[in-house]
Design an enzyme around this catalytic site. Structure first.
Site, PDB file in Angstrom:
ATOM      1  N   LYS A  18     -50.648  -0.474 -35.928  1.00 19.42           N
ATOM      2  CA  LYS A  18     -49.700  -1.852 -36.690  1.00 19.42           C
ATOM      3  C   LYS A  18     -48.678  -1.319 -37.282  1.00 19.42           C
ATOM      4  O   LYS A  18     -48.756  -0.278 -37.853  1.00 19.42           O
ATOM      5  CB  LYS A  18     -50.933  -2.661 -37.768  1.00 19.42           C
ATOM      6  N   ASP A  74     -45.945  -9.864 -33.575  1.00 20.89           N
ATOM      7  CA  ASP A  74     -47.044 -10.149 -35.079  1.00 20.89           C
ATOM      8  C   ASP A  74     -45.615 -11.608 -35.501  1.00 20.89           C
ATOM      9  O   ASP A  74     -44.764 -11.888 -34.985  1.00 20.89           O
ATOM     10  CB  ASP A  74     -47.365  -8.663 -35.290  1.00 20.89           C
TER      11      ASP A  74
HETATM   12  P1  NDP Z   1     -45.908 -16.411 -36.222  1.00 22.33           P
HETATM   13  O1  NDP Z   1     -44.775 -15.614 -36.898  1.00 22.33           O
HETATM   14  O2  NDP Z   1     -45.195 -16.754 -34.154  1.00 22.33           O
HETATM   15  O3  NDP Z   1     -46.273 -17.928 -37.104  1.00 22.33           O
HETATM   16  C1  NDP Z   1     -47.328 -17.185 -37.754  1.00 22.33           C
HETATM   17  C2  NDP Z   1     -46.964 -18.990 -39.099  1.00 22.33           C
HETATM   18  O4  NDP Z   1     -47.655 -18.874 -40.174  1.00 22.33           O
HETATM   19  C3  NDP Z   1     -45.976 -19.865 -38.601  1.00 22.33           C
HETATM   20  O5  NDP Z   1     -46.235 -21.114 -38.774  1.00 22.33           O
HETATM   21  C4  NDP Z   1     -46.121 -19.592 -40.273  1.00 22.33           C
HETATM   22  O6  NDP Z   1     -44.521 -20.375 -41.630  1.00 22.33           O
HETATM   23  C5  NDP Z   1     -47.220 -19.685 -41.027  1.00 22.33           C
HETATM   24  N1  NDP Z   1     -46.855 -18.659 -41.838  1.00 22.33           N
HETATM   25  C6  NDP Z   1     -46.779 -17.390 -41.950  1.00 22.33           C
HETATM   26  N2  NDP Z   1     -47.088 -16.645 -43.229  1.00 22.33           N
HETATM   27  C7  NDP Z   1     -48.175 -17.541 -44.289  1.00 22.33           C
HETATM   28  C8  NDP Z   1     -48.126 -17.896 -45.448  1.00 22.33           C
HETATM   29  N3  NDP Z   1     -47.714 -16.782 -46.105  1.00 22.33           N
HETATM   30  N4  NDP Z   1     -48.050 -19.151 -45.775  1.00 22.33           N
HETATM   31  C9  NDP Z   1     -48.114 -19.782 -44.997  1.00 22.33           C
HETATM   32  N5  NDP Z   1     -47.856 -20.058 -44.106  1.00 22.33           N
HETATM   33  C10 NDP Z   1     -47.255 -18.579 -43.465  1.00 22.33           C
HETATM   34  O7  NDP Z   1     -47.013 -15.379 -36.140  1.00 22.33           O
HETATM   35  P2  NDP Z   1     -47.885 -15.274 -34.918  1.00 22.33           P
HETATM   36  O8  NDP Z   1     -48.440 -17.322 -34.114  1.00 22.33           O
HETATM   37  O9  NDP Z   1     -47.797 -14.729 -33.632  1.00 22.33           O
HETATM   38  O10 NDP Z   1     -49.624 -15.177 -36.032  1.00 22.33           O
HETATM   39  C11 NDP Z   1     -50.148 -15.914 -36.527  1.00 22.33           C
HETATM   40  C12 NDP Z   1     -51.066 -14.967 -36.982  1.00 22.33           C
HETATM   41  O11 NDP Z   1     -52.133 -14.200 -35.772  1.00 22.33           O
HETATM   42  C13 NDP Z   1     -51.135 -13.587 -37.913  1.00 22.33           C
HETATM   43  O12 NDP Z   1     -51.981 -13.296 -38.491  1.00 22.33           O
HETATM   44  C14 NDP Z   1     -51.057 -12.685 -36.487  1.00 22.33           C
HETATM   45  O13 NDP Z   1     -51.798 -11.523 -37.240  1.00 22.33           O
HETATM   46  C15 NDP Z   1     -52.513 -13.282 -35.648  1.00 22.33           C
HETATM   47  N6  NDP Z   1     -52.320 -12.945 -34.858  1.00 22.33           N
HETATM   48  C16 NDP Z   1     -50.847 -13.045 -33.631  1.00 22.33           C
HETATM   49  C17 NDP Z   1     -51.482 -12.256 -32.016  1.00 22.33           C
HETATM   50  C18 NDP Z   1     -50.131 -12.496 -31.163  1.00 22.33           C
HETATM   51  O14 NDP Z   1     -49.958 -12.434 -30.029  1.00 22.33           O
HETATM   52  N7  NDP Z   1     -49.166 -13.457 -31.528  1.00 22.33           N
HETATM   53  C19 NDP Z   1     -52.621 -11.846 -31.775  1.00 22.33           C
HETATM   54  C20 NDP Z   1     -53.414 -11.611 -32.519  1.00 22.33           C
HETATM   55  C21 NDP Z   1     -53.175 -11.995 -33.985  1.00 22.33           C
HETATM   56  P3  NDP Z   1     -43.405 -20.223 -41.666  1.00 22.33           P
HETATM   57  O15 NDP Z   1     -42.733 -20.808 -40.431  1.00 22.33           O
HETATM   58  O16 NDP Z   1     -43.357 -21.158 -42.486  1.00 22.33           O
HETATM   59  O17 NDP Z   1     -43.302 -18.884 -41.355  1.00 22.33           O
END
Ligand code: NDP
Length: 446
Positions: free
Chosen positions: A126, A166
């Site tokens: 990562k 991510d």
């Molecule tokens: P994105 O950046 O597309 O979306 C993240 C979302 O989470 C946004 O809505 C964001 O809000 C919110 N968010 C981020 N940080 C915080 C915080 N500290 N408090 C509250 N809300 C928060 O990321 P992904 O959807 O790709 O990833 C989401 C999760 O899934 C992560 O844990 C990632 O590691 C996991 N994941 C992702 C994969 C993938 O293929 N993308 C695969 C496996 C796991 P805002 O817009 O306000 O920042």
């Protein structure tokens, strides 16, 4: 806590002080693995777990770049190459101000088990940076990505380490990173996944984590002869994982009540339908707007600074970030009748929350199993790049479904308890561990 577990955790703690997220992830895994290892001395004698918690390599580097005002900015870049026993390192890049070595080590550690569960030949890693792409121009994001890759390129490669996206790293960032790698190395290779379809990406990769999560939930529901039709679902996040989890839930006849971002959550009691979800996708992906705008447009409630876990539901899908669902949230969910929690995000539930789910004997699916669909399709993207060939949407989707079914089977195999309850956490930890441990044994002390 048994003696071996206590001694093991003390050692890890001593060596990794000030890394709370990493220690949290290790202790959660060790709790299910140590009793298993005690019954299998070959793993104990070869100190497999002691080796797994030590990254094979950690790279930390300076990322200097020029912003639109011509000023110098400096960020920190990381790549944690955790374990390569079953394949080249594989795992995403996160660009977010909360990124630290501890966060990336926890994510890399989880990734090792997750990748093993997919059945594909991928090790775990990562990386990322404390750079925040929010409110930055495309030009600034490009400059940052080019500087980041100017150092990272010497540590990655299609057979060495294959990063992906991510939080904060989507199509745009992968494009800039890939362009710079290609320019420096003079080669067009599968060094990154999550690429655009026109230049080596796989169909279904953007959808894979969210869709895979819902396929996994369907497998869980099948164990009690149930389906998603009519189920009330609360979702946190509104990014990649949340959007496609919501899309698949809607397609399967469930009612999605909430979505969120770091500003708060919206509650739509009528259910977010596909048309409203398309609005969220456009808002988040193209306008880079805030979820509160949904509440204004569709005349529903917005809860500022809050998370959606007090809303009554059957199924909860935490899809935003780590530690976003705590013990009190878990108790509220259980008391409101929620019977299944499946993690789209990595480690969104705190240890207190997981304990509350286990005590209530509800289904709890940890991220390393439930959100493995994303990396699985990344693995399929690597295969297509090697083959110089592209599979159709249906072909990739069917492979994804099959992989999620297999992961579920493994969890049941290692996680079924005497009273019949399936402990998915234990099942995923042991199911992921065995393949890595046996490979490490075969490869000697390296
Ligand atoms: P994105 O950046 O597309 O979306 C993240 C979302 O989470 C946004 O809505 C964001 O809000 C919110 N968010 C981020 N940080 C915080 C915080 N500290 N408090 C509250 N809300 C928060 O990321 P992904 O959807 O790709 O990833 C989401 C999760 O899934 C992560 O844990 C990632 O590691 C996991 N994941 C992702 C994969 C993938 O293929 N993308 C695969 C496996 C796991 P805002 O817009 O306000 O920042």
């Amino acid at each position: 806590m048994n003696d071996l577990l206590r001694q093991f955790l003390e050692k890890v703690q001593c060596r990794n002080t000030a890394e709370p997220e990493f220690l949290q992830a290790v202790s959660e895994v060790a709790e299910s693995l140590i009793p298993y290892i005690e019954k299998h001395p070959k793993y104990k004698n070869s100190k497999i777990l002691e080796r797994i918690v030590e990254p094979e390599r950690v790279i930390i580097f300076r990322v200097p770049w020029l912003n639109d005002k011509g000023e110098v900015e400096v960020n920190r870049g990381f790549r944690v190459q955790m374990n390569s026993a079953i394949g080249p390192y594989k795992g995403g890049l996160r660009f977010h101000p909360s990124v630290t070595l501890s966060v990336l080590k926890f994510l890399a550690f989880e990734q090792v088990f997750k990748n093993s569960l997919t059945g594909l030949p991928m090790g775990g890693g990562k990386g990322g940076s404390d750079f925040d792409p929010k409110n930055r121009s495309d030009n600034e994001v490009m400059k940052f990505c080019q500087s980041f890759m100017t150092e990272l390129y010497r540590h990655v490669g299609a057979d060495i380490d294959i990063p992906a996206g991510d939080i904060g790293v989507g199509n745009r960032e992968i494009g800039y990173l890939f362009g710079q790698y290609k320019r420096i190395k003079g080669e067009f290779s599968g060094v990154l996944t999550g690429k655009g379809y026109e230049w080596g990406g796989s169909l279904i990769r953007p959808e894979a984590t969210g869709y895979g999560l819902v396929y996994f939930v369907e497998e869980i529901l099948k164990t009690r002869g149930d389906s998603l039709v009519g189920k009330k679902v609360t979702i946190s996040g509104s990014g990649n994982v949340a959007q496609y989890a919501a899309e698949k839930c809607i397609a399967k006849g469930a009612k999605v009540l909430t979505m969120s971002d770091s500003g708060g959550f919206i509650y739509d009691p009528d259910g977010i339908d596909q048309e409203r979800l398309n609005y969220i996708k456009h808002l988040k992906d193209h306008e880079r707007g805030r979820i509160r705008e949904y509440a204004n447009k569709f005349n529903c409630s917005f809860f500022e600074g809050e998370r959606p876990w007090k809303i009554k539901c059957d199924i909860a899908l935490p899809n935003a970030t780590q530690n976003e669902l705590n013990g009190d949230d878990a108790i509220a969910l259980v008391e409101n009748g929620c019977f299944c929690v499946a993690e789209g995000a990595n480690m969104p539930c705190t240890p207190e929350a997981v304990a509350a789910f286990n005590q209530a004997r509800i289904f709890y699916a940890p991220g390393k199993a439930a959100n493995a669909g994303g990396v699985a399709v990344s693995g399929l993207e690597m295969s297509q790049n090697s083959l110089r060939f592209s599979w159709t949407r249906d072909e990739v989707d069917n492979k994804l479904k099959e992989i999620m079914k297999q992961i579920h089977k493994l969890c049941v195999k290692y996680g079924r308890e005497e009273d019949g309850h399936i402990n998915y956490e234990k099942g995923a930890n042991i199911g992921g561990f065995v393949k890595i441990a046996d490979s490490m044994l075969a490869q000697g002390v390296v």
